[in-house]
Design a protein around this motif. Sequence first.
Motif, short mmCIF file in Angstrom:
data_model
loop_
_atom_site.label_atom_id
_atom_site.label_comp_id
_atom_site.label_asym_id
_atom_site.label_seq_id
_atom_site.Cartn_x
_atom_site.Cartn_y
_atom_site.Cartn_z
N CYS A 80 0.85 -1.19 0.00
CA CYS A 80 0.00 0.00 0.00
C CYS A 80 0.89 1.24 0.00
O CYS A 80 1.80 1.35 0.82
CB CYS A 80 -0.92 0.00 1.22
N VAL A 99 -0.47 4.41 0.03
CA VAL A 99 -1.31 5.56 0.41
C VAL A 99 -0.65 6.38 1.52
O VAL A 99 -0.76 7.61 1.55
CB VAL A 99 -2.72 5.10 0.82
N CYS A 100 0.06 5.72 2.43
CA CYS A 100 0.77 6.47 3.48
C CYS A 100 2.13 5.81 3.70
O CYS A 100 2.38 4.70 3.20
CB CYS A 100 -0.07 6.54 4.76
N VAL A 106 3.46 4.13 5.98
CA VAL A 106 3.55 2.86 6.73
C VAL A 106 3.87 1.70 5.78
O VAL A 106 4.66 0.81 6.10
CB VAL A 106 2.24 2.59 7.52
N GLY A 107 3.28 1.71 4.60
CA GLY A 107 3.60 0.69 3.59
C GLY A 107 3.14 -0.71 3.93
O GLY A 107 3.91 -1.68 3.81
N CYS A 108 1.89 -0.88 4.36
CA CYS A 108 1.36 -2.21 4.71
C CYS A 108 1.43 -3.15 3.50
O CYS A 108 1.21 -2.72 2.36
CB CYS A 108 -0.10 -2.11 5.16
N ASN A 151 -4.22 -4.86 5.44
CA ASN A 151 -4.36 -3.40 5.57
C ASN A 151 -4.63 -3.03 7.02
O ASN A 151 -5.27 -3.79 7.76
CB ASN A 151 -5.50 -2.88 4.68
N THR A 152 -4.12 -1.86 7.41
CA THR A 152 -4.32 -1.38 8.78
C THR A 152 -5.50 -0.42 8.85
O THR A 152 -5.99 -0.12 9.93
CB THR A 152 -3.03 -0.67 9.27
N CYS A 153 -5.92 0.08 7.70
CA CYS A 153 -7.05 1.02 7.71
C CYS A 153 -7.87 0.88 6.43
O CYS A 153 -7.47 0.19 5.50
CB CYS A 153 -6.54 2.46 7.88
N ARG A 181 -8.44 2.96 4.08
CA ARG A 181 -7.84 3.51 2.86
C ARG A 181 -7.05 2.44 2.12
O ARG A 181 -7.01 2.41 0.90
CB ARG A 181 -6.93 4.70 3.21
N GLY A 182 -6.44 1.56 2.89
CA GLY A 182 -5.67 0.47 2.29
C GLY A 182 -6.58 -0.50 1.55
O GLY A 182 -6.23 -1.02 0.48
S1 SF4 Z 1 -3.32 0.31 4.83
FE1 SF4 Z 1 -3.61 2.29 5.81
S2 SF4 Z 1 -1.94 2.39 7.31
FE2 SF4 Z 1 -1.40 0.76 5.86
S3 SF4 Z 1 -0.12 1.81 4.31
FE3 SF4 Z 1 -2.23 1.82 3.56
S4 SF4 Z 1 -3.06 3.78 4.22
FE4 SF4 Z 1 -1.21 3.39 5.42
#
Ligand code: SF4
Length: 121
Positions: A7, A9-10, A12-14, A31-33, A35-36
């Motif tokens: 990911c 998007v942020c 963190v790179g999940c 994914n942690t959120c 958005r992922g």
């Molecule tokens: S899943 Fe959420 S926390 Fe993880 S990288 Fe994507 S946006 Fe960031």
Amino acid sequence: MEKNITCIVCPVGCRLTVKKNEDKTYTVTGNTCKRGEKYGVEEMTAPKRMVTSTVKIKDGALRLVPVKTSDSIPKELIFELMELLDDVEIEAPVMVGDIIVENVLGTGINIVASRDMCKVS
Ligand code: SF4
């Protein structure tokens, strides 16, 4: 069908695993959120990217000014977008956030300046 992606998007790179189900829906894990999850499904169906580049600027402190898309655009349009930006020349001064190209390639997304540049000469 299953695909492993990171990911973006942020920071963190999940590490995501996106699985296509028999009913043609997608299941995202890792994914942690939320958005992922959205990113994972989009990456399988209609991948998009934010694009940064530069355009020529006349009478500016530098020869080029950095620009970016105001939102992510379909990945398949990136090459065409880069060609289009090659032909763009603006005049200084420019302020960060100024629209350089409106509704680029009919996407509804703008190309905006990502720094100020004053006029010299
Ligand atoms: S899943 Fe959420 S926390 Fe993880 S990288 Fe994507 S946006 Fe960031």
